[in-house]
Write an enzyme that holds these catalytic residues in place. Structure first.
Site, PDB file in Angstrom:
ATOM      1  N   ASP A  91       6.369  -0.216   5.400  1.00 12.67           N
ATOM      2  CA  ASP A  91       6.270  -1.467   6.139  1.00 12.67           C
ATOM      3  C   ASP A  91       7.676  -1.807   6.635  1.00 12.67           C
ATOM      4  OD1 ASP A  91       5.617  -3.917   7.120  1.00 12.67           O
ATOM      5  OD2 ASP A  91       4.902  -4.755   5.231  1.00 12.67           O
ATOM      6  N   SER A  92       7.769  -2.424   7.800  1.00 14.78           N
ATOM      7  CA  SER A  92       9.070  -2.603   8.453  1.00 14.78           C
ATOM      8  C   SER A  92       9.985  -3.586   7.762  1.00 14.78           C
ATOM      9  CB  SER A  92       8.858  -3.095   9.886  1.00 14.78           C
ATOM     10  OG  SER A  92       8.383  -4.429   9.875  1.00 14.78           O
ATOM     11  N   GLY A  93       9.440  -4.434   6.889  1.00 17.82           N
ATOM     12  CA  GLY A  93      10.245  -5.491   6.284  1.00 17.82           C
ATOM     13  C   GLY A  93      10.074  -6.817   6.989  1.00 17.82           C
ATOM     14  N   PHE A  95       7.429  -8.757   7.552  1.00 19.34           N
ATOM     15  CA  PHE A  95       6.623  -9.753   6.842  1.00 19.34           C
ATOM     16  C   PHE A  95       7.417 -10.368   5.694  1.00 19.34           C
ATOM     17  CE2 PHE A  95       3.599 -10.973   3.504  1.00 19.34           C
ATOM     18  CZ  PHE A  95       2.819 -11.883   4.202  1.00 19.34           C
ATOM     19  N   GLN A 196       0.155  -8.787  17.256  1.00 24.39           N
ATOM     20  CA  GLN A 196       0.229 -10.128  16.692  1.00 24.39           C
ATOM     21  C   GLN A 196      -0.430 -11.109  17.650  1.00 24.39           C
ATOM     22  OE1 GLN A 196       0.995 -10.968  13.737  1.00 24.39           O
ATOM     23  NE2 GLN A 196       2.455  -9.493  12.891  1.00 24.39           N
ATOM     24  N   GLY A 223      -0.677  -9.941  10.822  1.00 22.41           N
ATOM     25  CA  GLY A 223      -0.813 -11.389  10.855  1.00 22.41           C
ATOM     26  C   GLY A 223      -2.187 -11.908  10.516  1.00 22.41           C
ATOM     27  N   ASP A 273      -4.302  -1.521   3.583  1.00 23.82           N
ATOM     28  CA  ASP A 273      -3.464  -1.621   2.378  1.00 23.82           C
ATOM     29  C   ASP A 273      -3.615  -3.023   1.835  1.00 23.82           C
ATOM     30  OD1 ASP A 273      -0.581  -3.294   2.519  1.00 23.82           O
ATOM     31  OD2 ASP A 273      -1.502  -2.898   4.470  1.00 23.82           O
ATOM     32  N   CYS A 311     -18.151   5.904 -13.624  1.00 23.34           N
ATOM     33  CA  CYS A 311     -16.842   5.954 -12.959  1.00 23.34           C
ATOM     34  C   CYS A 311     -16.020   7.099 -13.545  1.00 23.34           C
ATOM     35  CB  CYS A 311     -16.108   4.627 -13.134  1.00 23.34           C
ATOM     36  SG  CYS A 311     -14.404   4.641 -12.508  1.00 23.34           S
ATOM     37  N   CYS A 313     -12.679   7.436 -13.343  1.00 22.45           N
ATOM     38  CA  CYS A 313     -11.248   7.116 -13.481  1.00 22.45           C
ATOM     39  C   CYS A 313     -10.759   7.384 -14.905  1.00 22.45           C
ATOM     40  CB  CYS A 313     -10.989   5.662 -13.080  1.00 22.45           C
ATOM     41  SG  CYS A 313     -11.267   4.458 -14.405  1.00 22.45           S
ATOM     42  N   CYS A 316     -12.182   4.755 -17.483  1.00 22.97           N
ATOM     43  CA  CYS A 316     -13.618   4.793 -17.795  1.00 22.97           C
ATOM     44  C   CYS A 316     -14.043   6.083 -18.481  1.00 22.97           C
ATOM     45  CB  CYS A 316     -14.425   4.588 -16.520  1.00 22.97           C
ATOM     46  SG  CYS A 316     -14.308   2.904 -15.868  1.00 22.97           S
ATOM     47  N   HIS A 342      -7.946   2.045 -12.866  1.00 20.11           N
ATOM     48  CA  HIS A 342      -9.370   1.909 -12.524  1.00 20.11           C
ATOM     49  C   HIS A 342      -9.529   1.313 -11.129  1.00 20.11           C
ATOM     50  CE1 HIS A 342     -13.627   0.931 -12.654  1.00 20.11           C
ATOM     51  NE2 HIS A 342     -13.265  -0.247 -12.172  1.00 20.11           N
TER      52      HIS A 342
END
Length: 377
Positions: A91-93, A95, A196, A223, A273, A311, A313, A316, A342
């Site tokens: 991420d560009s920073g 935010f 945006q 945004g 994400d 599950c 994972c 589990c 999990h």
């Protein structure tokens, strides 16, 4: 160079392969968030491989502050630093600069702000963000943008978006220069632009038309999930995604819940994400296909079942709800770690099911079944 190939479409939902210098990603995909080059909750890169993670996401702002992007570069780049061979998006920073930092001044050149760690003054603009991300040598670099509040007035949003566009043009120019430099670790680093415009469809559409002309490897919708309703978010996606190139990946930043993801995939989104699975896991909240559970609740004290039957994972396969609840109550780190593992497994394998449903032409029925099931809790 990246190669994005749509392998199946079902309505507006699409499933694709995205070939990068660090391997091929199958979309739709959820990126596991490791802000400071680690997933919070004592989860290692080896764990990420085991739970089916395709992409790890790290943050430019945090890594610039510590250990420092130049330190990471000297150690061979982020992949080598965290022992992770698959794709990384940074991420560009932008935010974080606008949400965490003690903001001082936004100018055409960039932003001067104070570190949230020790208060020292930092300047970051498009060129600085690209330099930091080049030092980190991630697979995908995000453009430096301003993320205005979703409830900001039109009179603020329009000039902000225009400046974000000018910043994107500068990001593109700078990254092209950096990719040509001899000492650049990843000369195939890709740039994604960010749309945006808060909750104003006309501004969003206008901006989407502008950024698509730059012919970037991918595009993000930023945004959102910052205060607007889910209905507003879906409405913006309905307006914006059709204006972005269908033959390029579309990334919905910072989203979200399983229901958000199911709805956004239906509108043509590829990349997601969110910190929810790791953050909620650290507080004992775990996801299942029938809603989420709070393992701190007394009802699980004698519950010898896994978090979710069937599950696969690491939690589990071996441990009961009762044991994990005990660990959480005793403040043993293992409890937090098992819950995070999990939840990330749940998200990664939800995406696997989504890809299968699209490729088998049954996404609409799958989405409706999942939304019904998720609301049972």
């Amino acid at each position: 160079m990246a190669e994005y190939t749509i392998v199946a479409e079902d309505g507006r939902a699409k499933s694709a392969t995205f070939k990068t210098v660090h391997g091929t990603v199958e979309t739709p995909v959820f990126m596991n968030v490791g802000t400071a080059a680690a997933i919070k909750g004592a989860v290692s890169s080896a764990d990420l491989e085991e739970i089916g993670t395709q992409i790890e996401l790290s943050n430019t702002y945090h890594l610039h502050l510590r250990p420092g992007d130049e330190v990471v570069k000297k150690l061979g780049g982020l992949h080598k630093f965290m022992s992770w061979s698959r794709p990384i998006l940074t991420d560009s920073g932008g935010f974080q600069v606008f949400s965490l930092a003690d903001l001082r001044n936004i100018k055409e050149e960039g932003v001067t702000f104070r570190s949230h760690i020790d208060g020292h003054r930092i300047f970051m603009g498009p060129e600085e963000s690209m330099q930091i991300q080049s030092n980190l040598a991630s697979t995908i670099a995000m453009a430096f943008d301003e993320c205005p509040s979703s409830v900001a007035d039109r009179s603020y949003v329009r000039p902000s978006v225009e400046r974000t566009y000018r910043w994107l043009v500068r990001c593109k120019k700078k990254l092209e220069e950096l990719n040509e430099q001899e000492d650049t670790i990843n000369k195939e680093q890709l740039l994604f632009g960010i749309n945006q415009g808060a909750v104003y469809p006309d501004i969003r559409i206008e901006h989407a038309k502008m950024i698509r002309e730059l012919d970037l490897p991918g595009y993000a919708v930023g945004g959102l999930a910052v205060g607007e309703t889910h209905e507003q978010m879906y409405d913006i996606l309905d307006h914006v995604v059709p204006e972005l190139p269908r033959e390029k990946p579309v990334y919905l930043m910072g989203v979200g819940t399983p229901a958000n993801i199911l709805e956004a995939v239906d509108r043509g989104v590829d990349f997601f994400d969110c910190v929810y699975p790791s953050r909620n896991g650290r507080h004992g909240h775990v996801y299942t296909k029938h809603g989420h559970l709070n393992l701190f609740n007394a009802q699980y004290e004698l519950d010898d079942r896994p978090i979710e039957e069937g599950c696969g994972c690491p939690a589990c396969r071996r441990y009961s709800r009762a044991y994990i609840r005990h660990l959480l109550k005793a403040k043993e780190m293992l409890g937090m770690r098992l819950c995070v593992l999990h939840n990330l497994w749940f998200y990664n394998h939800l995406m696997e099911e989504i890809r299968s449903a699209i490729r088998e032409g049954r996404y609409s029925s799958y989405k409706n079944e999942m939304l019904d099931a998720l609301s049972e809790e």
